[in-house]
Design an enzyme around this catalytic site. Structure first.
Site, mmCIF file in Angstrom:
data_model
loop_
_atom_site.group_PDB
_atom_site.id
_atom_site.type_symbol
_atom_site.label_atom_id
_atom_site.label_comp_id
_atom_site.label_asym_id
_atom_site.label_seq_id
_atom_site.Cartn_x
_atom_site.Cartn_y
_atom_site.Cartn_z
ATOM 1 C CG ASN A 169 -8.271 6.224 -4.437
ATOM 2 O OD1 ASN A 169 -9.087 5.333 -4.211
ATOM 3 N ND2 ASN A 169 -8.415 7.450 -3.995
ATOM 4 N NE ARG A 181 -4.134 1.714 1.143
ATOM 5 C CZ ARG A 181 -5.112 2.097 0.331
ATOM 6 N NH1 ARG A 181 -5.136 1.718 -0.921
ATOM 7 N NH2 ARG A 181 -6.092 2.845 0.769
ATOM 8 C CB THR A 211 -5.855 0.662 -6.465
ATOM 9 O OG1 THR A 211 -6.772 1.668 -6.852
ATOM 10 C CG2 THR A 211 -5.248 1.047 -5.136
ATOM 11 C CB THR A 262 -9.198 -0.780 -7.127
ATOM 12 O OG1 THR A 262 -9.173 0.397 -6.339
ATOM 13 C CG2 THR A 262 -8.290 -1.816 -6.569
ATOM 14 C CB SER A 278 -12.391 -0.902 0.684
ATOM 15 O OG SER A 278 -12.815 0.162 1.500
ATOM 16 N N GLY A 333 -13.507 0.746 -4.416
ATOM 17 C CA GLY A 333 -13.475 1.507 -3.168
ATOM 18 C C GLY A 333 -14.271 0.766 -2.109
HETATM 19 N N1 GLY Z 1 -8.265 2.950 -3.146
HETATM 20 C C1 GLY Z 1 -9.255 2.003 -2.884
HETATM 21 C C2 GLY Z 1 -9.039 1.284 -1.611
HETATM 22 O O1 GLY Z 1 -7.921 1.006 -1.261
HETATM 23 O O2 GLY Z 1 -9.975 1.009 -0.912
#
Ligand code: GLY
Length: 552
Positions: free
Chosen positions: A385, A93, A383, A365, A437, A458
């Site tokens: 985002n 991440r 992703t 994503t 998420s 998301g």
């Molecule tokens: N950017 C989407 C997530 O990580 O939930």
């Protein structure tokens, strides 16, 4: 009565025939959002590479062919289940830059700006290249260079633009057109890329070639790092050389739980998804919610109420586990889940409290799933985002940067620009990872691989994974039917139930009569799922997109 019984059976048989069938193969399967990426993965598998090798090749290929979400400039999660039974979760991440601060997206009046979504300030430090390299170091069996090479070729030689890609780029003209490098590459300088035309990306090919030859060192400390940091500095961005040099992907313990005798392996924090899946399955398991049948208002009501309750918890309790303890055990304890279940009124929606802004969910994503002939499984969600991330293409490097900073609570307790209310645990701090998420999930039956899946979308990701799971497990659908089946989404606030087309008007009227504020929604999620059953791998790409499945 016998006549009645046989007509019921005939109807059931007809329903089975009408369901779209998954792609079936005996040995190995790849399901991704884009056909060239699927083929890149399949080629690795056919040549004897394992699921993680193929996942790495797919990850780099999607960075070329699916620029809305495939990426070098973003981040994600990889869940691996090895044939020997080991399960590992890799967290790559993005992290907040060192110079990020809690109130960086508030204007002088304390209001939210759009800088967390668009432009240079919106990006967290990208994690994908380090993450894929860590995956290779831990599990790879083929040469790194051979896994990056297909992406180099796709970028250098180009590939035919699909109808969907042409549409997607055109519809993002406002975002991409605001940044000269993005406009030149992705909008063909304003002339647009037409379906069937070749998209050639020479800068991206050169960046990928350096990654092929030098590994993540180039991206985080070498030429790519220097160029990216210089472009950031010239345009008011925060990501500097030290941010890049110090970025690390980390290995975390996956969350594990049980549902109707199956073992569920899923994403731990900084994803909220695994907690959501296990909590909602726990709430559902103690009810007879499935008895009225798939798509019935009574069962949709229970799903929606479980969703509402989880998203309430998400807003209050969840964030980056490296920045303070999270009450994961408490949220998943039997007593808590029983209390949540008991609080659901089967006849009425429970009102969510608080104000709700107009809600629009932007996330683009992508998820892909790979299973190899040895029984290894890799489920990857990664992703930028939003679709095409921040809209910024790093100068001379050819790749888009994420706008993952928008996944933080830019103003804790207040809805962000997309209506998701989040709490202190997810406030911005240097080096912190924003709450996600993304929910790559693997299911075991009798200790053996049964199902792997995930989705973009998301906050809708968690509810999408939940619904595909219960469609297979509780409603007996084949995996393709389970993926194609219409979906709902509730996220506590705004207090509304999003509903895809496909449910009957009667069902919607019944949901409304229970007190749900129903809003129709074009599309929720884009699942890539694989089920292993009866000696067959069954790959299910989502009919909502141009996703493909191939196996051998
Ligand atoms: N950017 C989407 C997530 O990580 O939930």
């Amino acid at each position: 009565m016998p006549v009645f019984r046989s007509s019921v059976l005939l109807l059931a048989a007809a329903a089975c025939l009408f369901a779209r069938q998954p792609v079936r193969a005996r040995h190995a399967m790849v399901v991704t959002r884009e056909t060239h990426a699927t083929q890149a993965g399949l080629k690795v598998l056919r040549a004897g590479g394992n699921a993680v090798d193929a996942a790495i090749a797919v990850g780099f290929a999607l960075a070329v062919t699916h620029p809305a979400a495939g990426n070098l400039g973003g981040g994600g999660f990889l869940l691996v289940r090895r044939a020997n039974g080991e399960t590992v979760f890799l967290d790559f991440r993005e992290r907040a830059p060192l110079r990020a601060s809690r109130d960086m997206y508030l204007n002088a009046g304390g209001g939210l700006t759009d800088a967390s979504r668009v432009g240079y300030l919106a990006s967290g430090v990208p994690g994908t290249v380090r993450g894929l390299e860590l995956a290779h170091r831990r599990f790879g069996s083929r040469k790194w260079a051979d896994l990056v090479e297909p992406a180099v070729q796709l970028a250098a030689q180009g590939f035919p633009v699909s109808y969907g890609l042409a549409q997607s780029l055109r519809s993002s003209r406002e975002l991409l057109g605001g940044h000269p490098e993005s406009k030149r590459i992705f909008l063909n300088n304003g002339a647009f890329h037409e379906p069937g035309a070749r998209l050639v990306q020479p800068e991206l090919a050169r960046t990928l070639a350096r990654i092929r030859d030098q590994g993540s060192r180039d991206f985080y400390e070498g030429e790519t790092a220097r160029r990216l940091a210089a472009d950031m500095a010239a345009n008011g961005g925060l990501i500097g050389l030290e941010d890049l040099r110090s970025y690390q992907a980390v290995e975390r313990k996956p969350l594990a739980g049980r549902y109707r005798g199956l073992e569920i392996l899923t994403a731990p924090p900084p994803s909220s998804g695994g907690i959501g899946i296990l909590q909602m399955l726990g709430v559902l398991e103690g009810t007879d919610y499935q008895a009225p049948g798939a798509g019935s208002a009574a069962s949709l009501h229970y799903l929606a109420e479980a969703m509402r309750r989880f998203f309430f918890d998400r807003a209050r309790y969840l964030g980056d586990p490296d920045f303070g303890p999270l009450p994961v055990e408490k949220l998943l304890s039997r007593e808590r889940i029983e209390r949540q279940r008991a609080s659901i009124d089967p006849a009425r929606a429970t009102p969510s409290s608080g104000l709700a802004p107009d809600w629009l969910e932007p996330s683009q994503t992508t998820h892909y799933t790979v299973v190899d002939a040895q029984g290894n499984v890799a489920a990857v969600t990664y992703t930028l985002n939003g679709s095409y991330g921040s809209g910024v293409t790093a100068r001379g490097l050819g790749f888009l940067l994420n706008n993952e900073m928008d996944d933080f609570a830019a103003k804790p307790g207040h809805p962000n620009l997309f209506g998701l209310v989040q709490g202190e645990a997810n406030a911005i701090a240097p080096r912190k990872r924003p709450l996600s998420s993304m929910t790559p999930t693997i299911v075991l039956r009798g200790g053996r691989f049964y199902m792997a899946l995930g989705s973009p979308g998301g906050p809708t990701i968690i509810n999408t994974v939940l619904q595909v799971l219960v469609n297979v497990v509780d409603f007996g659908m084949n995996v393709q039917e389970a993926v194609d089946w219409p979906r709902i989404h509730h996220q506590w606030l705004p207090d509304e139930l999003l509903v895809e087309r496909g449910f009957s008007p009667d069902t919607i009227a019944l949901l409304k009569s229970r007190g749900h504020q129903v809003r129709m929604r074009q599309s929720i999620g884009d699942v890539a799922a694989v089920v292993s059953d009866g000696g067959w791998l069954q790959g299910a790409p989502d009919g909502r997109s141009e996703a493909t499945a191939e196996g051998y």
